[in-house]
Design a protein around this motif. Sequence first.
Motif, PDB file in Angstrom:
ATOM      1  N   VAL A 159      -5.834  -0.133  -3.221  1.00 20.02           N
ATOM      2  CA  VAL A 159      -5.193   0.715  -3.951  1.00 20.02           C
ATOM      3  C   VAL A 159      -4.828   1.735  -3.203  1.00 20.02           C
ATOM      4  O   VAL A 159      -5.565   2.471  -2.656  1.00 20.02           O
ATOM      5  CB  VAL A 159      -6.221   1.036  -5.209  1.00 20.02           C
ATOM      6  CG1 VAL A 159      -5.332   2.060  -6.045  1.00 20.02           C
ATOM      7  CG2 VAL A 159      -6.546  -0.246  -6.006  1.00 20.02           C
ATOM      8  N   HIS A 160      -3.553   2.037  -3.428  1.00 16.90           N
ATOM      9  CA  HIS A 160      -2.878   3.408  -2.600  1.00 16.90           C
ATOM     10  C   HIS A 160      -2.301   4.303  -3.739  1.00 16.90           C
ATOM     11  O   HIS A 160      -1.545   3.745  -4.511  1.00 16.90           O
ATOM     12  CB  HIS A 160      -1.838   3.059  -1.827  1.00 16.90           C
ATOM     13  CG  HIS A 160      -2.462   1.850  -0.693  1.00 16.90           C
ATOM     14  ND1 HIS A 160      -3.287   2.389   0.391  1.00 16.90           N
ATOM     15  CD2 HIS A 160      -2.347   0.707  -0.759  1.00 16.90           C
ATOM     16  CE1 HIS A 160      -3.492   1.088   0.926  1.00 16.90           C
ATOM     17  NE2 HIS A 160      -2.931   0.375   0.532  1.00 16.90           N
ATOM     18  N   LYS A 161      -2.536   5.660  -3.809  1.00 20.95           N
ATOM     19  CA  LYS A 161      -1.803   6.311  -4.919  1.00 20.95           C
ATOM     20  C   LYS A 161      -1.671   7.760  -4.494  1.00 20.95           C
ATOM     21  O   LYS A 161      -1.655   8.749  -5.015  1.00 20.95           O
ATOM     22  CB  LYS A 161      -2.741   6.259  -6.118  1.00 20.95           C
ATOM     23  CG  LYS A 161      -4.193   6.587  -5.827  1.00 20.95           C
ATOM     24  CD  LYS A 161      -5.123   6.401  -7.035  1.00 20.95           C
ATOM     25  CE  LYS A 161      -6.582   6.547  -6.766  1.00 20.95           C
ATOM     26  NZ  LYS A 161      -7.346   6.271  -8.011  1.00 20.95           N
ATOM     27  N   THR A 162      -1.258   7.879  -3.266  1.00 22.15           N
ATOM     28  CA  THR A 162      -0.798   9.307  -2.586  1.00 22.15           C
ATOM     29  C   THR A 162       0.360   9.759  -2.762  1.00 22.15           C
ATOM     30  O   THR A 162       0.703  11.060  -2.920  1.00 22.15           O
ATOM     31  CB  THR A 162      -1.257   9.438  -1.106  1.00 22.15           C
ATOM     32  OG1 THR A 162      -0.302   8.628  -0.237  1.00 22.15           O
ATOM     33  CG2 THR A 162      -2.771   8.817  -0.706  1.00 22.15           C
ATOM     34  N   GLY A 163       1.389   8.698  -3.128  1.00 20.80           N
ATOM     35  CA  GLY A 163       2.662   9.014  -3.171  1.00 20.80           C
ATOM     36  C   GLY A 163       3.514   8.878  -1.772  1.00 20.80           C
ATOM     37  O   GLY A 163       4.692   8.765  -1.667  1.00 20.80           O
ATOM     38  N   HIS A 164       2.612   8.548  -0.643  1.00 22.86           N
ATOM     39  CA  HIS A 164       3.177   8.512   0.510  1.00 22.86           C
ATOM     40  C   HIS A 164       2.371   7.661   1.537  1.00 22.86           C
ATOM     41  O   HIS A 164       1.338   8.103   2.370  1.00 22.86           O
ATOM     42  CB  HIS A 164       3.329  10.000   1.408  1.00 22.86           C
ATOM     43  CG  HIS A 164       4.281   9.868   2.697  1.00 22.86           C
ATOM     44  ND1 HIS A 164       5.509   9.853   2.695  1.00 22.86           N
ATOM     45  CD2 HIS A 164       3.670   9.629   3.837  1.00 22.86           C
ATOM     46  CE1 HIS A 164       5.586   9.761   3.828  1.00 22.86           C
ATOM     47  NE2 HIS A 164       4.696   9.931   4.516  1.00 22.86           N
TER      48      HIS A 164
END
Length: 264
Positions: free
Chosen positions: A207-212
């Motif tokens: 899951v990735h959720k940094t926006g970058h």
Amino acid sequence: MIFGFVILMTTFTFLLGSCSATIYKVGDSDGWTAKDDVYNSWAERKEFHVGDSLVFEYDRNFNDVTQVSGALEYQFCDSFSPKAVYNTGHDVVTFTEPGFHYFITSNHAHCELGQRLDVLVVHDPSRPIPPPPTPSNIFPFAKTYKVGGSKGWRVYDSDFYHKWSEEKQFHVGDKLLFEYSNEANDVLEINGHLEFKSCDPTSPVAVHKTGHDLVILTEPGVHYFISSKIGHCVAGLKLRVVVAPTPNVPKLSSTDRLTRCRQN
């Protein structure tokens, strides 16, 4: 002849023993065949570790071993987009990473009868894994792709990301850059074709959720990405990329793997 075979087996056992690896014949005396609930009960009695191997023995005229990506493919006997297919009749599969591993036969009737196996593989701390080399050293010719180009990662058009990926050739070592508002979106990497098709976010690989988010494609095969936000994936915010091997990266032979195993 017998003496040579004994020496070979002794040497092989010694090499494997140096890493405390275990070889399991799937189904024991039953082998790999269509039998109800044989493989669930067989696997539940064992503990599998990274480095262990499974041996599948069967009649190659009627069967194969198809490794699938996710739980839904396993549940529905879906061999449409496999991770790997083995069909020698005597296949040895070595676990190189922890997690759930799913195996079925592409003979759908046999799979429905129970010829399928899921195993949970854990990492044994007593078997140290060396830190990975720097990606830039492994993949000197890798490319970075900004997903969606100037559009970024957002709900735009139901077929937009499919067309975007189809126009490109991805290789092991390449990177995907997902840019988006982290208040409105995220990136989930998921296992398989059915999860991708149904926009199922329940068992993501990452899951990735940094926006970058920068995702390195470290393995060949099909990789799937979706948004978990309600309605976004269904509206087309999902990405499927086919990753080809990188010819510049040398592959380890079985002897090299065993040698490295002994060194660690």
